[in-house]
Design a protein around this motif. Structure first.
Motif, mmCIF file in Angstrom:
data_model
loop_
_atom_site.group_PDB
_atom_site.id
_atom_site.type_symbol
_atom_site.label_atom_id
_atom_site.label_comp_id
_atom_site.label_asym_id
_atom_site.label_seq_id
_atom_site.Cartn_x
_atom_site.Cartn_y
_atom_site.Cartn_z
ATOM 1 N N GLY A 412 0.801 -1.218 0.000
ATOM 2 C CA GLY A 412 0.000 0.000 0.000
ATOM 3 C C GLY A 412 0.834 1.268 0.000
ATOM 4 O O GLY A 412 0.587 2.190 -0.771
ATOM 5 N N HIS A 413 1.861 1.313 0.855
ATOM 6 C CA HIS A 413 2.698 2.507 0.943
ATOM 7 C C HIS A 413 4.105 2.089 1.341
ATOM 8 O O HIS A 413 4.333 1.542 2.430
ATOM 9 C CB HIS A 413 2.134 3.484 1.980
ATOM 10 N N ASP A 414 5.047 2.297 0.420
ATOM 11 C CA ASP A 414 6.460 2.021 0.648
ATOM 12 C C ASP A 414 7.223 3.259 0.181
ATOM 13 O O ASP A 414 7.563 3.383 -0.999
ATOM 14 C CB ASP A 414 6.882 0.778 -0.144
ATOM 15 N N PRO A 415 7.468 4.245 1.055
ATOM 16 C CA PRO A 415 7.965 5.553 0.611
ATOM 17 C C PRO A 415 9.288 5.498 -0.133
ATOM 18 O O PRO A 415 9.507 6.270 -1.061
ATOM 19 C CB PRO A 415 8.079 6.344 1.919
ATOM 20 N N ALA A 416 10.196 4.596 0.240
ATOM 21 C CA ALA A 416 11.499 4.536 -0.421
ATOM 22 C C ALA A 416 11.565 3.447 -1.483
ATOM 23 O O ALA A 416 12.550 3.369 -2.216
ATOM 24 C CB ALA A 416 12.596 4.319 0.618
ATOM 25 N N GLY A 417 10.533 2.608 -1.586
ATOM 26 C CA GLY A 417 10.539 1.538 -2.588
ATOM 27 C C GLY A 417 11.573 0.471 -2.314
ATOM 28 O O GLY A 417 12.168 -0.081 -3.253
ATOM 29 N N TRP A 418 11.789 0.138 -1.035
ATOM 30 C CA TRP A 418 12.812 -0.848 -0.677
ATOM 31 C C TRP A 418 12.266 -2.280 -0.630
ATOM 32 O O TRP A 418 13.045 -3.225 -0.703
ATOM 33 C CB TRP A 418 13.387 -0.515 0.711
ATOM 34 N N LEU A 419 10.940 -2.460 -0.499
ATOM 35 C CA LEU A 419 10.384 -3.769 -0.150
ATOM 36 C C LEU A 419 9.384 -4.227 -1.193
ATOM 37 O O LEU A 419 8.866 -3.448 -2.003
ATOM 38 C CB LEU A 419 9.708 -3.706 1.223
ATOM 39 N N THR A 447 8.329 2.962 8.016
ATOM 40 C CA THR A 447 6.923 2.560 8.101
ATOM 41 C C THR A 447 6.375 2.269 6.717
ATOM 42 O O THR A 447 6.526 3.083 5.799
ATOM 43 C CB THR A 447 6.093 3.673 8.762
ATOM 44 N N ILE A 448 5.725 1.093 6.579
ATOM 45 C CA ILE A 448 5.054 0.742 5.336
ATOM 46 C C ILE A 448 3.638 0.285 5.656
ATOM 47 O O ILE A 448 3.317 -0.060 6.807
ATOM 48 C CB ILE A 448 5.800 -0.366 4.556
#
Length: 806
Positions: A412-419, A447-448
């Motif tokens: 839904g929300h992964d601000p840095a796109g790491w996961l 936080t994701i």
């Protein structure tokens, strides 16, 4: 008493005193009294005032009832002294009349003067009268017997304390007359009742109250009316008569009106005894709310919190109803002849003893969104972990029992796109290397938001939050907050602070260790060398300008970095902020170059015109020929120098000095402060004082260091440097370079100080020995190398002659 009053009044008269001194007199006074409201016939005799005289006297009356209010009540026979009453009087207006009796002789002289009072006798001519003709009050029917309802008041104008003004109260009649209610009144007019008030029997009572006096001859009375309105009390219980509404709702819905309860009440409509109040029993989850319709008194059941079908397809509720006022009951059991009656009184609060009504609420099943086990989950992960590392697993379920649906996991929300998350298993892995120093990481927490989406139309979504604690690693060296610092030029060591920071946290950060790399002995050192801030110390031997210092900074784990620190050294008295001067130059540099080019072009045109049209006269200073340039910081005599064109005949007197004036590159070099024009070979007329300029001291030091011969200073105030064949850079060339630098400083707008005088160097008449400077011709850089070997005073001169690196 009346005779005594008349005697005193008489003795107070000077006429009477005079008569008594000569005659013996006798008075016969009768008692006078008038009965109020006497109807006649008039006039009638009250009495006679006898004054025995051997000579005739005449009588008169004055005062109340004669010639004062009430006028015309009394009169007197002028010859006999008989007093008559002429009309009726009112005791309630006056209780007595005060008069003056006088007897006069025939010669009109006063013979006797007396005071007379006539009493008015009261009769019972006023009945007791009430202050109000009508009293009206409201009384609630739940009022208990013996309670004070109201007080009526009456008064009598007859003589106070007499039977004529004494009266009592009495209730004459009560309408309607009921068996369970009896009203009574006290001696002071307070009205109360015995038994019970029942609004169903009578809504209003009308009471006639009489006040009667105790007159001896006749008894007078009056009456007033008291109206008592009985307000409705809650003596009837509300009864639920039925219910209407769907009594059905879909799960996950709210705000729906499900049911309406109907109630009946015999109390007055819209009164607090009629208004219903509902309560719910069996609502464990607080999903329902019931309110009273203000117009119909119905109970409206509303769903305020969604229901879950999976918790049960039905909800059984029980409803109670009561009134806003407590229920009240009164019944007469025995009527006693004395005192209050025996009554049965009951008061009930709440819905005790009332039977509830039951209602069944049906819950319809709908598709529920996937539900995660926990709303917030935590995980641990080290920074710099390679891609593909497993982090955590999230689990969601479909709460529907009847119609289960498939769902998938999504990010839904992964601000840095790491996961990334596996859509079927919920496993979370890294797809990029995480960095704890990323702006998306707050206090070491990344936080994701994860979603679970089913395949319904439209699809429903559940969500959960994953908090990832990123472990720190020492992957960042210490860094400088600023890569340039300023420091003041001084003859003593000066210091400036160097601050470092580390993006890593403890124990991978500060405090730091600072080290200088290279040979900076006698120039730079650090103190202190440990902490978050170090002190960079400048030794006195460091000249003004920009310097590069190699600095090594290490953290607690010995991870280090080397930085080229730019240090600007400047005279803080001249320029408090070393960089403000440079920034100003940069801002106006382009404009300055353009203006300088234009000015140079105009000067060349002017010079060409001057050579072609005018006879050239050499410029000389206007000092007398016998004066010399003193070896002092103060030029004496006079202040600023003035350059004039000197005619040839005057130059002859100064010819020895003029002959010694040397030319270098076809230009005269004058050291008396005249600005030199390099383009035309002539000196401009505007002058300036070396003695008042802050660089004059540097000039004198330069003159000493270069060992300029004393005989080069002539009486004309003009001097020159002779060319020496032993050096490729002559003294005159050095002086020319110095004058150019001074000229640029004089014309610059950057000077933010006032000129001041430096300390005098001593007596100019005593020549000082200066060492000789020898610069080899074969080395073109020998000039700069020689400057580096001079003492600090000459280095200040070097700062003047050598442009500062920007």
């Amino acid at each position: 008493m009346l005779c005594f009053f008349i005697l005193i009044y008489y003795l107070s008269s000077p006429v009477c005193s005079e008569v008594l001194s000569r005659h013996r007199r006798t008075w016969i006074i009768a008692t006078f009294e008038i009965e109020e409201e006497y109807q006649g016939p008039f006039p009638y005799e009250l009495g006679t005032v006898n004054v025995e005289r051997k000579y005739p006297v005449y009588f008169t009356l004055h005062g109340e009832g004669v010639d004062e209010e009430p006028e015309g009540v009394l009169s007197i026979d002028r010859k006999t002294g008989t007093i008559y009453a002429n009309k009726a009087v009112d005791y309630e207006e006056r209780t007595r009349l005060k008069l003056r009796f006088e007897a006069t002789r025939s010669d009109l002289s006063l013979d006797t003067k007396l005071g007379i009072e006539i009493a008015i006798h009261d009769i019972n001519d006023n009945p007791p009268r009430f202050s109000r003709a009508l009293y009206e009050i409201q009384v609630n029917e739940v009022t208990t017997q013996g309670s004070h309802l109201l007080t009526v008041r009456a008064s009598d104008r007859d003589q106070r304390g007499s039977p004529n003004s004494t009266f009592h109260y009495e209730i004459i009649s009560v309408t309607p007359k009921t068996s369970d209610t009896e009203f009574f009144i006290s001696e002071l007019g307070a009205i109360s009742f015995k038994g019970c008030l029942n609004r169903d029997v009578s809504k209003k009572f009308t009471i006639l109250v009489e006040a009667k006096d105790h007159g001896d001859v006749v008894s007078l009375s009056s009456s007033t009316t008291v109206v008592i309105h009985v307000l409705d009390g809650n003596n009837h219980l509300p009864i639920i008569t039925g219910q209407t509404g769907p009594a059905k709702v879909k799960e996950n819905e709210s705000g729906t009106s499900l049911l309406r309860l109907h109630v009946a009440d015999e109390d007055s409509v819209n009164s607090s005894a009629w208004r219903a109040r509902y309560t719910i029993d069996g609502d464990k989850g607080g999903n329902f709310q019931i309110e009273t319709d203000p117009e119909s008194n119905d109970g409206i059941l509303t769903l305020v919190k969604p229901l879950d079908f999976e918790e049960g397809p039905q909800r059984e509720l029980h409803f109670f109803v009561e009134n806003q006022d407590p229920y009240f009951h009164c019944k007469v059991e025995e009527k006693t002849p004395l005192g209050l009656w025996k009554v049965d009184i009951a008061e009930t609060r709440g819905h005790a003893g009332l039977a509830p009504i039951k209602a069944i609420i049906e819950v319809e099943d709908t598709n529920d969104s996937p539900h995660f086990e926990v709303g917030v989950k935590r995980a641990m992960l080290d920074e710099n972990t390679p891609a593909g590392t497993w982090v955590e697993r999230v689990v969601a379920v479909d709460p529907d029992f009847i119609q289960k649906r498939d769902f998938v996991y999504r990010m839904g929300h992964d601000p840095a796109g790491w996961l990334a998350v596996d859509p079927h298993t919920g496993d979370i892995t890294t797809i990029k290397v995480p960095d704890r120093e990323s702006p998306h990481v707050i206090d070491g927490l990344y936080t994701i938001v994860l979603l679970a989406v089913d395949d319904d139309t439209p699809p429903l979504t559940g969500s959960t939050t994953l908090l990832i604690h990123l472990g720190d690693q020492n992957d960042n060296p210490p860094q400088l907050e600023l890569n340039h610092v300023d420091i003041c030029l001084s003859d003593i060591p000066t210091i400036t602070n160097i601050t470092a920071f580390d993006r890593d946290g403890y124990p991978f950060g500060g405090p730091f260790k600072f080290e200088l790399l290279g040979n900076f002995h006698g120039k730079w050192k650090l103190n202190p060398t440990y902490g978050l801030t170090a002190g960079l110390v400048k030794e006195p031997g460091v000249y003004a300008g920009t310097h590069i210092v190699d600095l090594k900074i290490s953290d607690l784990q010995e991870v280090s970095a080397i930085y080229n620190l730019s240090v600007t050294v400047c005279d803080c008295l001249v320029t408090p902020n070393c960089r403000s001067r440079n920034s100003t130059k940069a801002a106006f540099g382009a404009v300055g170059i353009a203006l300088a080019a234009l000015l140079l072009f105009l000067i060349l045109l002017l010079a060409a015109f001057t050579f072609s049209c005018k006879e050239e006269f050499p410029f000389r200073l206007d000092y007398p020929c016998g004066e010399t340039l003193l070896a002092s910081n103060i030029e004496r005599p006079g202040t600023d120098c003035k350059v004039v064109q000197v005619p040839e005949n005057i130059i002859q007197h100064c010819k020895p000095a003029a002959e010694q004036s040397q030319r270098y590159g076809g230009q005269d070099i004058l050291a008396k402060g005249t600005k030199q024009s390099l383009a035309s070979g002539h000196y401009r007329s505007k002058s300036w004082r070396i003695a008042s300029h802050p660089y004059r001291n540097n000039f004198d030091q330069t003159r000493r260091s270069l060992r300029v011969p004393r005989h080069d200073y002539q009486d004309t105030g003009t001097f020159s440097f002779r060319h020496k064949n032993t050096s490729s850079v002559t003294d005159a060339a050095l002086l020319t370079l110095l004058q150019r630098r001074l000229l640029s400083l004089q014309t610059s707008d950057d000077l933010d100080y006032e000129p001041h005088t430096y300390t005098e160097e001593g007596d100019a008449d005593i020549p000082s020995e200066l060492e000789t400077i020898s610069i080899p011709d074969e080395d073109p850089t020998s000039f700069l190398k020689t400057l580096n070997d001079f003492d600090p005073r000459f280095k200040q001169l070097s700062y003047i002659c050598k442009p500062v690196r920007q």
